[in-house]
Design a protein around this motif. Structure first.
Motif, short mmCIF file in Angstrom:
data_model
loop_
_atom_site.label_atom_id
_atom_site.label_comp_id
_atom_site.label_asym_id
_atom_site.label_seq_id
_atom_site.Cartn_x
_atom_site.Cartn_y
_atom_site.Cartn_z
N ALA A 178 -6.64 25.15 1.36
CA ALA A 178 -6.58 23.86 0.66
C ALA A 178 -7.97 23.46 0.17
CB ALA A 178 -6.00 22.79 1.57
N TRP A 179 -9.00 23.66 1.01
CA TRP A 179 -10.36 23.33 0.62
C TRP A 179 -10.82 24.18 -0.57
CZ3 TRP A 179 -14.82 26.48 0.92
CH2 TRP A 179 -16.01 25.81 0.59
N ARG A 180 -10.37 25.42 -0.60
CA ARG A 180 -10.75 26.32 -1.69
C ARG A 180 -9.93 26.08 -2.97
NH1 ARG A 180 -13.98 30.66 0.01
NH2 ARG A 180 -14.30 30.68 2.26
N GLY A 181 -8.95 25.20 -2.90
CA GLY A 181 -8.12 24.93 -4.07
C GLY A 181 -7.10 26.02 -4.34
N LEU A 182 -6.65 26.70 -3.28
CA LEU A 182 -5.76 27.84 -3.45
C LEU A 182 -4.29 27.53 -3.13
CD1 LEU A 182 -8.05 30.63 -1.96
CD2 LEU A 182 -7.35 30.37 -4.35
N LEU A 183 -3.98 26.31 -2.76
CA LEU A 183 -2.59 25.95 -2.49
C LEU A 183 -2.04 25.15 -3.66
CD1 LEU A 183 -2.68 24.89 1.27
CD2 LEU A 183 -2.02 27.09 0.30
N TYR A 184 -1.04 25.69 -4.34
CA TYR A 184 -0.45 24.99 -5.47
C TYR A 184 0.96 24.51 -5.13
CZ TYR A 184 1.08 24.05 -10.27
OH TYR A 184 1.57 23.46 -11.40
N GLN A 185 1.87 25.45 -4.87
CA GLN A 185 3.24 25.11 -4.48
C GLN A 185 3.58 25.81 -3.17
OE1 GLN A 185 4.13 26.86 -8.25
NE2 GLN A 185 5.52 25.21 -8.79
N GLN A 186 4.34 25.12 -2.32
CA GLN A 186 4.86 25.71 -1.09
C GLN A 186 6.33 25.32 -0.97
OE1 GLN A 186 2.16 25.43 2.49
NE2 GLN A 186 1.03 24.04 1.16
N THR A 187 7.15 26.28 -0.59
CA THR A 187 8.58 25.98 -0.49
C THR A 187 8.89 25.08 0.71
OG1 THR A 187 8.93 28.03 0.75
CG2 THR A 187 9.27 28.11 -1.64
N ASP A 188 8.09 25.22 1.77
CA ASP A 188 8.29 24.41 2.98
C ASP A 188 6.97 24.40 3.74
OD1 ASP A 188 8.92 23.25 5.39
OD2 ASP A 188 10.48 24.69 5.96
N ALA A 189 6.08 23.50 3.35
CA ALA A 189 4.73 23.49 3.90
C ALA A 189 4.74 23.32 5.42
CB ALA A 189 3.91 22.38 3.25
N GLU A 190 5.56 22.42 5.91
CA GLU A 190 5.62 22.14 7.35
C GLU A 190 6.14 23.35 8.12
OE1 GLU A 190 7.95 19.05 10.29
OE2 GLU A 190 7.34 18.31 8.31
N GLY A 191 7.20 23.97 7.58
CA GLY A 191 7.79 25.12 8.26
C GLY A 191 6.84 26.31 8.27
#
Length: 424
Positions: free
Chosen positions: A10-23
């Motif tokens: 997240a700090w590197r800016g590499l998370l765009y979409q996740q189907t289920d972030a919590e899972g």
């Protein structure tokens, strides 16, 4: 509990979409997992735009997870409609096989293969299972799982409806869904990583997994944002075109130059996305950009890290040697092969292969505008031949000045280089 790897991504800016972030975070906190990223062999080399998801997968490996690299021997024959307004040109089986071999070598640069560790990388080719499938099996076992309306809702397909899309490319997302399902069953893969254009294909894979398993399937998808430049121009292009990982297509020197010329507005973002430098190291370089930008420490770190990663220490040393020689004008430090690399993009002219007075040569080659100007350039010490300054108006350029008896590098002034090619 926050997952350190996901926090770093997240700090590197590499998370765009996740189907289920919590899972997915829960899964990563509980165990080491296998995850995959696929590359279709549309060419025998990747370019730098391809490697962001792969480098992200490498970050997972460094955190103890197992990467599975999928090369699309089958999907490469079909063609991914993602990001295209027209059909791809179908490639021959022979060309795809050649491309697969090229990609394998580049994967081996990026990942740790073959060790005894549980997280050693593995390489698979989807032709090994898709190629064995009959048309009837495809239609009955998988075609039945995916509704046409579901497919029409995919951006990659919907965007092509006006211009037209063949049934071949229409089925691509289902085939990629089969891949995720196969890896889920046979390689214990739980996460697929891809570029933002792969979101539709990833979610189709999750749909196939959900419908082919009675138990609740624990599979997840994650996409990486498209890399952009601060000035709005396309990332990954140099003056000569795409920046390839293959040294024959983009030399280590050209590769190094691409990164070292990164704008101040972009360099920290690139360090986060592409390198494995720590947060502390990158933040220190960021202070340098703000307080002593003229030293270009961040750009040098970026260029060194990336060139070492893709071309090894030898490639990095060559790139630095050529860069230093061009900066100082001391071309004698370079080999003939390095000369070719260094001056591949400079203006060139062809002349007859014969001994020629220096003044006549530089006028014929268009390096000086007239004989008067040429004589002035020579006597003022503005002309160098292969790194040697020439001040003698009677100097004759002959075989000793022709590298490989084929070309000579002429410099006028401090930075204007020309390659004179000799014919005959």
């Amino acid at each position: 509990m926050t997952n350190a790897l996901l926090e770093d991504l997240a700090w590197r800016g590499l998370l765009y979409q996740q189907t289920d972030a919590e899972g997915m975070e829960k899964l990563l906190n509980e165990q080491s997992v296998s995850l995959y990223c696929g590359v279709d062999p549309t060419a025998d080399s990747m370019h730098i735009g391809h490697i962001v998801p792969l480098l992200t997968l490498r970050r997972f490996q460094k955190a103890g997870h197992k990467p599975v690299l999928l090369v699309g021997g089958a999907t490469g024959m079909v063609g991914d409609p993602s990001g295209r307004s027209e059909e791809r040109q179908l490639q021959t089986v022979e060309q795809i096989d050649k491309n697969v071999q090229g990609l394998k070598k580049q994967f081996e640069r990026l990942f740790d293969f073959g060790s005894d560790a549980a997280n050693t990388a593995s390489l698979v080719n989807n032709y090994d299972w898709i190629g064995k499938m009959s048309l009837i099996e495809f239609l009955r076992d998988y075609g039945k799982l995916v509704n046409v309306n579901y497919l029409l809702g995919k951006d990659t397909i919907a965007s092509r409806l006006d211009t037209g899309i063949s049934f071949t490319e229409f089925t691509y997302t289902i085939i990629q869904g089969i891949d995720f399902n196969h890896l889920y069953d046979n390689h214990n893969v739980r996460i697929q990583v891809g570029g933002s254009d792969q979101w539709g294909n990833i979610t189709t894979g999750l749909e196939v997994i959900r419908k082919t398993h009675e138990e609740e399937a624990k599979a997840f998808g994650i996409t990486i944002p498209l890399v952009t430049k601060a000035d709005g121009t396309k990332f990954g292009k140099s003056a000569s075109g795409a920046v390839w990982l293959d040294a024959q297509k983009t030399s280590p020197y050209e590769f190094y130059q691409f990164w070292i010329n990164a704008a101040d507005a972009d360099v920290i973002k690139y360090l986060k996305i592409f390198t494995f430098l720590t947060r502390e190291e990158i933040e220190a370089l960021e202070v340098g950009v703000q307080e002593e930008a003229h030293l270009r420490k961040a750009q040098k770190a970026l260029a060194e890290e990336m060139t070492r990663l893709i071309h090894g220490e030898e490639g990095l040393e060559q790139a630095i040697r050529i860069t230093a020689a061009l900066f100082s004008g001391d071309l004698k430090a370079l080999s003939v092969e390095e000369m070719k690399v260094a001056f591949a993009g400079v203006p060139s002219v062809e002349v007859a292969k014969e001994d020629k007075n220096i003044v006549e040569l530089i006028v014929e080659a268009g390096i000086s505008s007239s004989k008067r100007q040429a004589r002035e350039d020579v006597t003022n010490g503005a002309i160098s031949i292969n790194g040697e300054k020439i001040t003698d108006l009677e100097y004759v350029v002959n075989s000793k000045d022709r590298l490989e008896d084929a070309f000579t590098i002429v410099r006028r002034g401090k930075k204007k280089y020309h390659m004179v090619k000799f014919l005959g």
